[in-house]
Design an enzyme around this catalytic site. Structure first.
Site, short mmCIF file in Angstrom:
data_model
loop_
_atom_site.label_atom_id
_atom_site.label_comp_id
_atom_site.label_asym_id
_atom_site.label_seq_id
_atom_site.Cartn_x
_atom_site.Cartn_y
_atom_site.Cartn_z
CD GLU A 145 1.58 -5.99 5.84
OE1 GLU A 145 2.80 -7.03 6.46
OE2 GLU A 145 1.35 -5.60 4.65
N GLY A 160 0.47 -5.14 0.60
CA GLY A 160 -0.44 -5.09 -0.20
C GLY A 160 -0.13 -5.97 -1.58
CB ALA A 191 -0.95 -0.36 1.05
CD GLU A 211 -2.15 -7.46 2.88
OE1 GLU A 211 -1.90 -6.27 2.19
OE2 GLU A 211 -2.95 -7.61 3.88
N1 COA Z 1 4.88 3.28 -0.64
C1 COA Z 1 5.09 4.84 -1.21
N2 COA Z 1 6.47 4.55 -1.77
C2 COA Z 1 6.84 3.35 -1.65
C3 COA Z 1 6.81 2.52 -1.79
C4 COA Z 1 5.53 2.30 -0.72
N3 COA Z 1 4.75 0.48 -0.43
N4 COA Z 1 8.16 1.13 -1.19
C5 COA Z 1 8.78 2.01 -2.49
N5 COA Z 1 8.61 3.29 -2.78
C6 COA Z 1 9.06 4.36 -3.27
C7 COA Z 1 10.33 4.46 -2.39
O1 COA Z 1 9.12 5.52 -0.75
C8 COA Z 1 10.78 5.30 -3.66
O2 COA Z 1 10.74 6.38 -3.65
P1 COA Z 1 11.50 7.66 -3.44
O3 COA Z 1 12.06 7.81 -4.54
O4 COA Z 1 10.27 8.97 -3.99
O5 COA Z 1 11.63 8.20 -2.37
C9 COA Z 1 10.78 4.46 -4.91
O6 COA Z 1 9.12 3.91 -4.52
C10 COA Z 1 11.85 3.04 -4.91
O7 COA Z 1 11.97 3.14 -2.88
P2 COA Z 1 13.18 2.29 -2.71
O8 COA Z 1 12.76 2.05 -1.21
O9 COA Z 1 14.70 4.09 -3.04
O10 COA Z 1 13.60 1.68 -3.56
P3 COA Z 1 14.89 0.34 -3.06
O11 COA Z 1 16.00 -0.95 -4.25
O12 COA Z 1 15.32 1.01 -2.09
O13 COA Z 1 14.03 -0.60 -1.94
C11 COA Z 1 12.01 -1.42 -1.01
C12 COA Z 1 12.54 -1.77 -2.52
C13 COA Z 1 10.98 -3.14 -1.67
C14 COA Z 1 12.84 -3.03 -0.32
C15 COA Z 1 11.73 -0.86 -0.31
O14 COA Z 1 11.18 0.95 -1.43
C16 COA Z 1 10.93 -0.77 0.67
O15 COA Z 1 10.95 -1.49 1.62
N6 COA Z 1 9.52 -0.88 0.44
C17 COA Z 1 8.43 -0.29 1.17
C18 COA Z 1 7.80 -1.68 1.44
C19 COA Z 1 6.48 -1.94 2.70
O16 COA Z 1 6.48 -1.55 3.41
N7 COA Z 1 5.85 -2.29 1.85
C20 COA Z 1 4.49 -2.38 2.90
C21 COA Z 1 3.30 -1.45 3.26
S1 COA Z 1 2.53 -1.37 4.31
#
Ligand code: COA
Length: 260
Positions: A135, A112, A67, A115
């Site tokens: 989460e 999400g 999400a 999911e």
């Molecule tokens: N919601 C909003 N934005 C998200 C996102 C999310 N769930 N997941 C990634 N993004 C955005 C980042 O903020 C970043 O944006 P920015 O460049 O404007 O800062 C962009 O996507 C790229 O993500 P980044 O974190 O820089 O990539 P990465 O390769 O370093 O890491 C992940 C990849 C997937 C490990 C990491 O993005 C992450 O942990 N995301 C969240 C996952 C999460 O907790 N999901 C459950 C949400 S309830």
């Protein structure tokens, strides 16, 4: 209907829905959830000609990274619960869709995203796909069905471990644990998903819809799955398709089902 965050393409009667927010790793913001609701609730059910649907993510990094965390700020207990309920309802539309819905998981499927993949009927993953419910890292729990469907796919112990640690699971472990149906080389996910839908499309469409309903009944506490099977077996046996299926067998030819 035109969509802002969903890219729709059609190939030989198969709809490919690409979640298209690669700059945010295809995170499911409110707008995207509304579009999925519109697509699975209103638009796709009216497409009688469609054989099945493939869901995937734009770019080469993520299926869906969860999400949209940026929309979490300002949520309270009431609005948070509303968001969760709405997300669950959208994913039920996918799980209950009467034609095959396949997740082509091309990268991160987190929160999400995991999911969403689990709500699809079948999952095809690229070798680099990663699954997880992180989460707890944000101090919250999964809200779009993850606490329930992960147990259905991989069992309670491993589901609890994954959800409590927030760890990610690679494609080959996800395959071994039954979370994904197939692991393919990067870039081959759509082709494999299409192949599965093409095979299903040769079967009786009423039977396929009833298979989905009856298998889902197993997980529905309001229903007796065995009783539902009796009922739907009777319903399918009475169709023109069933007559065609038996005739084709006896006449040693391929059945031609009309969905009647
Ligand atoms: N919601 C909003 N934005 C998200 C996102 C999310 N769930 N997941 C990634 N993004 C955005 C980042 O903020 C970043 O944006 P920015 O460049 O404007 O800062 C962009 O996507 C790229 O993500 P980044 O974190 O820089 O990539 P990465 O390769 O370093 O890491 C992940 C990849 C997937 C490990 C990491 O993005 C992450 O942990 N995301 C969240 C996952 C999460 O907790 N999901 C459950 C949400 S309830």
């Amino acid at each position: 209907m035109t969509y802002e965050n969903l890219l729709l393409t059609e190939e030989d009667g198969i709809l490919i829905v690409t979640i298209n927010r690669p700059q945010a790793l295809n995170a499911l913001n409110n707008q995207t959830m509304g579009e999925l609701q519109q697509f699975f609730g209103e638009d796709a059910p009216n497409r009688a000609d469609v054989k099945g649907i493939i869901l995937t993510g734009a770019g080469d990094k993520a299926f869906v990274a969860g999400a949209d965390i940026k929309e979490f700020m300002g949520l309270d207990a009431e609005t948070g619960a509303m968001m969760s309920k709405r997300g669950q309802d959208v994913f039920f539309l996918i799980e209950r869709f009467p034609k095959p819905v396949i997740a082509a998981v091309n990268g991160f499927a987190l929160g999400g995203g995991c999911e969403l993949a689990m709500a699809c009927h079948i999952r095809v993953a690229s070798e680099k796909a990663k699954f997880g419910q992180p989460e707890v890292n944000l101090g919250i729990i999964p809200g779009y069905g993850g606490t329930q469907r992960l147990i259905q796919h991989i069992g309670k112990g491993k589901a609890l471990e994954l959800i409590m640690t927030g760890d990610m699971m690679g494609a080959s472990e996800a395959y071994q644990r039954g979370l994904v149906n197939h692991v393919v080389q990067e870039g081959e996910e759509l082709a494999k998903a299409r192949e599965i839908i093409e095979k299903i499309a040769t079967k009786g469409p009423i039977a396929i819809a009833k298979v989905i309903e009856t298998v889902n009944a197993y997980f529905d506490k309001q229903q007796d799955g065995f009783a539902r099977e009796v009922q739907e077996f009777g319903n399918t046996v009475g169709t023109e398709d069933a007559k065609e299926g038996a005739s084709a067998f006896v006449e040693k030819r391929k059945a031609s089902f009309k969905g009647e």
